[in-house]
Motif scaffolding. Structure first.
Motif, short mmCIF file in Angstrom:
data_model
loop_
_atom_site.label_atom_id
_atom_site.label_comp_id
_atom_site.label_asym_id
_atom_site.label_seq_id
_atom_site.Cartn_x
_atom_site.Cartn_y
_atom_site.Cartn_z
N ILE A 217 0.88 -1.17 0.00
CA ILE A 217 0.00 0.00 0.00
C ILE A 217 0.91 1.22 0.00
O ILE A 217 1.68 1.43 0.94
CB ILE A 217 -0.91 0.02 1.24
CG1 ILE A 217 -1.78 -1.24 1.27
CG2 ILE A 217 -1.78 1.27 1.26
CD1 ILE A 217 -2.53 -1.45 2.57
N THR A 218 0.87 2.00 -1.06
CA THR A 218 1.83 3.08 -1.26
C THR A 218 1.15 4.37 -1.66
O THR A 218 0.22 4.37 -2.47
CB THR A 218 2.85 2.70 -2.37
OG1 THR A 218 3.44 1.44 -2.05
CG2 THR A 218 3.94 3.75 -2.48
N ILE A 219 1.62 5.46 -1.08
CA ILE A 219 1.13 6.80 -1.45
C ILE A 219 2.23 7.50 -2.25
O ILE A 219 3.39 7.54 -1.83
CB ILE A 219 0.77 7.61 -0.20
CG1 ILE A 219 -0.57 7.14 0.36
CG2 ILE A 219 0.72 9.11 -0.50
CD1 ILE A 219 -1.00 7.82 1.63
N LYS A 220 1.84 8.03 -3.39
CA LYS A 220 2.79 8.77 -4.23
C LYS A 220 2.28 10.20 -4.38
O LYS A 220 1.16 10.43 -4.84
CB LYS A 220 2.92 8.11 -5.61
CG LYS A 220 3.95 8.76 -6.51
CD LYS A 220 4.09 7.97 -7.81
CE LYS A 220 5.14 8.58 -8.73
NZ LYS A 220 5.30 7.79 -9.99
N MET A 221 3.10 11.15 -3.98
CA MET A 221 2.73 12.56 -4.12
C MET A 221 2.80 12.96 -5.59
O MET A 221 3.70 12.52 -6.32
CB MET A 221 3.66 13.45 -3.29
CG MET A 221 3.81 13.06 -1.83
SD MET A 221 2.26 12.98 -0.91
CE MET A 221 1.70 14.65 -1.06
N VAL A 222 1.87 13.82 -6.01
CA VAL A 222 1.82 14.22 -7.42
C VAL A 222 1.84 15.74 -7.60
O VAL A 222 2.11 16.23 -8.71
CB VAL A 222 0.59 13.62 -8.12
CG1 VAL A 222 0.70 12.11 -8.22
CG2 VAL A 222 -0.71 14.01 -7.40
N ALA A 223 1.55 16.49 -6.53
CA ALA A 223 1.55 17.96 -6.64
C ALA A 223 1.59 18.58 -5.26
O ALA A 223 1.15 17.98 -4.27
CB ALA A 223 0.32 18.45 -7.40
N LEU A 260 -1.14 19.46 -0.73
CA LEU A 260 -0.44 18.22 -1.06
C LEU A 260 -1.45 17.29 -1.75
O LEU A 260 -2.50 17.00 -1.19
CB LEU A 260 0.11 17.54 0.19
CG LEU A 260 1.02 18.36 1.11
CD1 LEU A 260 1.55 17.46 2.23
CD2 LEU A 260 2.17 18.99 0.35
N CYS A 261 -1.12 16.83 -2.93
CA CYS A 261 -1.99 15.93 -3.69
C CYS A 261 -1.29 14.59 -3.87
O CYS A 261 -0.08 14.54 -4.09
CB CYS A 261 -2.31 16.51 -5.07
SG CYS A 261 -3.03 18.16 -5.03
N TYR A 271 -6.74 5.54 -4.96
CA TYR A 271 -7.52 6.56 -4.26
C TYR A 271 -6.83 7.90 -4.46
O TYR A 271 -5.61 8.02 -4.24
CB TYR A 271 -7.59 6.22 -2.76
CG TYR A 271 -8.09 7.34 -1.86
CD1 TYR A 271 -9.45 7.59 -1.70
CD2 TYR A 271 -7.19 8.14 -1.16
CE1 TYR A 271 -9.91 8.60 -0.87
CE2 TYR A 271 -7.64 9.15 -0.32
CZ TYR A 271 -8.99 9.38 -0.18
OH TYR A 271 -9.44 10.38 0.66
N PHE A 272 -7.61 8.92 -4.89
CA PHE A 272 -7.04 10.25 -5.11
C PHE A 272 -7.46 11.19 -4.00
O PHE A 272 -8.64 11.30 -3.66
CB PHE A 272 -7.49 10.83 -6.45
CG PHE A 272 -7.04 12.26 -6.65
CD1 PHE A 272 -5.74 12.54 -7.03
CD2 PHE A 272 -7.90 13.33 -6.41
CE1 PHE A 272 -5.30 13.86 -7.18
CE2 PHE A 272 -7.49 14.64 -6.55
CZ PHE A 272 -6.18 14.91 -6.94
#
Length: 520
Positions: A217-223, A260-261, A271-272
Motif C-alpha cells: 500500500i503506497t502513497i505517491k505525491m503528485v503535486a 499536497l496531492c 484513491y485520489f
C-alpha cells in the motif's frame, strides 16, 4: 473465499473541514482480540473490524501502519482523537512510530484540529505555576508544506502555534521518540540537490497475491506548492521529469493551490486525495450550462450579493486540475491489452482512480468535468457541513457534474471525445439545510449522507485482478465496500439544521450499510 479488507479509508465527519484516517489492518490480530474477550469471530474477515467496534473490543495492536491526513477545525480535534482511539491507532499519550500524519495545507479547517491530537494542556497543581502544554499523541512522521516558506503559511495566530508544536515534537529529548518532520517540496517531491523525484510513503503490505507475493500500500505525491510533478514518459514526450507551475490568479498566494496531492495505490485499486485544490469551474474545465460556476455579478451595487450561490462567485484559485490531469494520465498509464498478463496489477484508464475524495469540499471551482474524465472514479466521497463562515459546500454545480442523469458523459480535455460517467456511489458526511435563518435547497441526487464514511477495497478483488490475464480491472472487478456511522454535528440551535442522513441501524455491527460496488 470470504471477503476481507485490510485497507481502511475513514473520511471523518469534521463538518466543513477535512480529516482522513488511512489504516493498514492486521485482520488476524483483530480476530485474536475478539476471541480474547469471549466473542465469536464473524464468519467473514471483512466484518471483523465493524464487529469489534460495535462490541467495544479494543483494536490496539491490530494496526500495521496508519496515516492521519488533516484534523478538521479546532472544535473537532477531540472527535479525531476519539476516532484514533476507537480504531486502535492510539491508546494513552505517547509516541507512535507507525502513525504518520500529513497536513494538506495550513488553513484552519485542515490543521487546527491537529493541535488537540498533538498537544494537551496540563494544569499545574502548584499554586502560581502556569498551565503547561505537553505532548499527547506523537506520530513517527509528519508530512507538511515547508514551514517557513512565506507563500505556504497563513497570516494568522493559529499557524504559528501549530509550527511551535511541530518544533517541540521534533526536538524531544529522546531521539528515538521524536517526530520526523518531512517538508514536502514543490510538486510533491523529495528534497534532493539534483534529482526531481516524487515523495512516496509506504504504509506496509496488504494481502498477498496467489503467488504469495505481498501487495504493498503506497502513497505517491503528485503535486504541492503550486507545482505539479510531470514524469518523463514517451506519451508526454518528456525526456526528463520536471515541475510545472500552476498560474496564480490572485495577487496573494492562495493556500489551497499549495495543497499536497497524492494517489494511493493498493494493487489495481487507487484513491485520489487533493486537499483543497481547484480547477477552472467554468468552460475551460469542461463545465457546461448549470454545471458551470456562474460569472460573478458586475457592479458595486451587487457586491454584497456575491455570497449568493445562485448569482455566482469569483474564482481566485489557481487551476491546479488542468495542469495535474495530463500529468496523472502520463504518470499512471492504462494497461495495454497486450500487457494483460497474470501476476501484475492492471489499470483500465490512464490517470484513473477507483475512489476520489472531492477536492475543496465540492466547491464549484473544483472537481471539473475534464478532471473527472481523467480520474473516472466509481466511488466519490465529500467532506462538508457547517462552518462559521459558510461557503455553500457542497455546491450544486459539482453535485450535478457527478449525477448520472444530468451528466451521463464527461467531456475529455483537448478533444471532442466523451467518456461515460463512472460514478456508482456518492457519499457525503453531512449537508446544511438551514443556517442562521438561511435555507439551502441542495439536491444531492442519489448521494447518501453517512456521517463518518468508511471505504474499504475488498482484498480478494485486488488479488483476482492481479491474477487475471483477460479481465479489465475496472469497477466490475475491483470491489469496494462503503459504510457509515451516522455521527453528525450537534445542531441544537434551531437556526441551524442539517438534512436528514441515512437512518442508523439499531441492530448489527454496521451502523449504516454496508454498500458494495459493484453490488453483490
Amino acid at each position: 473465499m470470504a471477503d476481507s479488507a485490510r485497507l481502511e479509508i475513514h473520511i471523518i465527519n469534521v463538518s466543513q473541514g477535512d480529516s482522513v484516517l488511512i489504516i493498514n489492518r492486521d485482520l488476524d490480530k483483530v480476530a485474536a482480540a475478539i476471541t480474547k474477550v469471549g466473542w465469536k469471530v464473524p464468519d467473514k474477515p471483512i466484518d471483523y473490524v465493524p464487529f469489534a467496534v460495535a462490541k467495544n473490543v479494543s483494536l490496539l495492536g491490530t494496526v500495521k501502519k496508519a496515516l492521519l491526513i488533516d484534523g478538521g477545525d479546532s472544535s473537532y480535534g477531540e472527535d479525531v482523537v476519539n476516532m484514533l482511539k476507537r480504531h486502535g491507532v492510539v491508546d494513552g499519550p505517547g509516541f507512535y512510530k507507525d502513525l504518520y500524519m500529513m497536513v494538506s495545507h495550513f488553513h484552519a479547517d485542515h490543521q487546527a484540529g491537529l493541535h488537540t491530537v498533538l498537544m494537551d494542556k496540563e494544569v499545574s497543581k502548584v499554586k502560581g505555576k502556569k498551565t503547561q502544554i505537553v505532548p499527547r499523541f506523537i506520530p513517527g512522521k509528519m508530512f507538511v508544506n515547508p514551514l517557513y516558506d512565506k507563500a505556504s503559511v497563513p497570516k494568522n495566530q493559529i499557524f504559528p502555534a501549530f509550527r511551535r508544536i511541530l518544533e517541540e515534537i521534533s526536538s524531544l529529548s529522546r531521539k528515538s521518540k521524536r517526530t520526523e518532520i518531512v517538508e514536502v517540496q514543490p510538486g510533491g517531491t523529495e528534497a534532493h540537490p539534483t534529482l526531481i523525484t516524487p515523495l512516496e510513503i509506504g504504509l506496509g503490505d496488504g494481502v498477498s497475491d496467489k503467488d504469495g507475493k505481498a501487495i504493498p500500500i503506497t502513497i505517491k505525491m503528485v503535486a504541492s506548492g503550486q507545482q505539479v510533478y510531470v514524469p518523463a514518459t514517451v506519451k508526454s514526450g518528456v525526456t526528463a521529469a520536471y515541475l510545472k507551475d500552476v498560474p496564480q490568479k490572485a495577487s496573494a498566494v492562495d493556500m489551497n493551490d499549495r495543497s499536497l496531492c497524492f494517489v494511493l495505490t493498493y494493487g489495481s485499486f487507487r484513491y485520489f486525495g487533493g486537499g483543497d485544490i481547484a480547477g477552472d469551474g467554468r468552460a475551460l474545465g469542461g463545465n457546461e450550462g448549470t454545471k458551470a460556476m456562474p460569472d460573478p455579478p458586475k457592479g458595486k451595487k451587487n457586491k454584497k450579493k456575491k455570497k449568493n450561490k445562485k448569482l455566482g462567485s469569483s474564482n481566485s484559485h489557481g487551476d491546479v486540475e488542468t495542469v495535474l490531469g495530463p500529468s496523472l494520465e502520463w504518470g499512471f498509464p492504462a494497461t495495454k491489452l497486450g500487457d494483460y498478463v497474470a501476476g501484475v496489477d492492471k489499470y483500465p484508464y490512464s490517470g484513473g482512480c477507483t475512489v476520489m475524495k472531492a477536492s475543496h469540499h465540492a466547491s464549484a471551482s473544483s472537481v471539473d468535468t475534464y478532471f473527472l474524465a481523467t480520474v473516472r472514479p466509481f466511488v466519490v466521497a465529500i467532506s462538508c457541513g457547517f462552518k462559521a463562515r459558510p461557503h455553500d459546500h457542497p455546491t450544486q454545480q459539482v453535485l450535478d457534474r457527478l449525477d448520472k442523469t444530468l451528466s451521463a458523459q464527461w467531456g475529455v480535455r483537448g478533444s471532442k471525445k466523451k467518456v461515460d460517467n463512472s460514478v456508482k456511489g456518492l457519499y457525503l458526511t453531512e449537508v446544511i439545510q438551514k443556517r442562521k435563518g438561511r435555507t439551502y435547497d441542495t439536491d444531492v441526487h442519489d448521494g447518501l449522507l453517512l456521517g463518518d464514511i468508511v471505504i474499504r477495497p475488498v482484498d480478494e478483488s485486488i488479488v483476482d485482478a492481479r491474477a487475471s490475464s483477460t479481465v479489465v480491472p475496472g469497477p466490475e472487478v475491483i470491489k469496494v465496500q462503503v459504510y457509515g456511522t451516522g455521527d453528525k454535528t450537534d445542531t441544537v440551535d434551531t437556526d441551524n439544521r442539517l438534512f436528514d442522513g441515512v437512518t442508523v441501524s439499531k441492530t448489527g455491527h454496521y451502523p449504516i450499510g454496508p454498500y458494495f460496488h459493484p453490488s453483490s
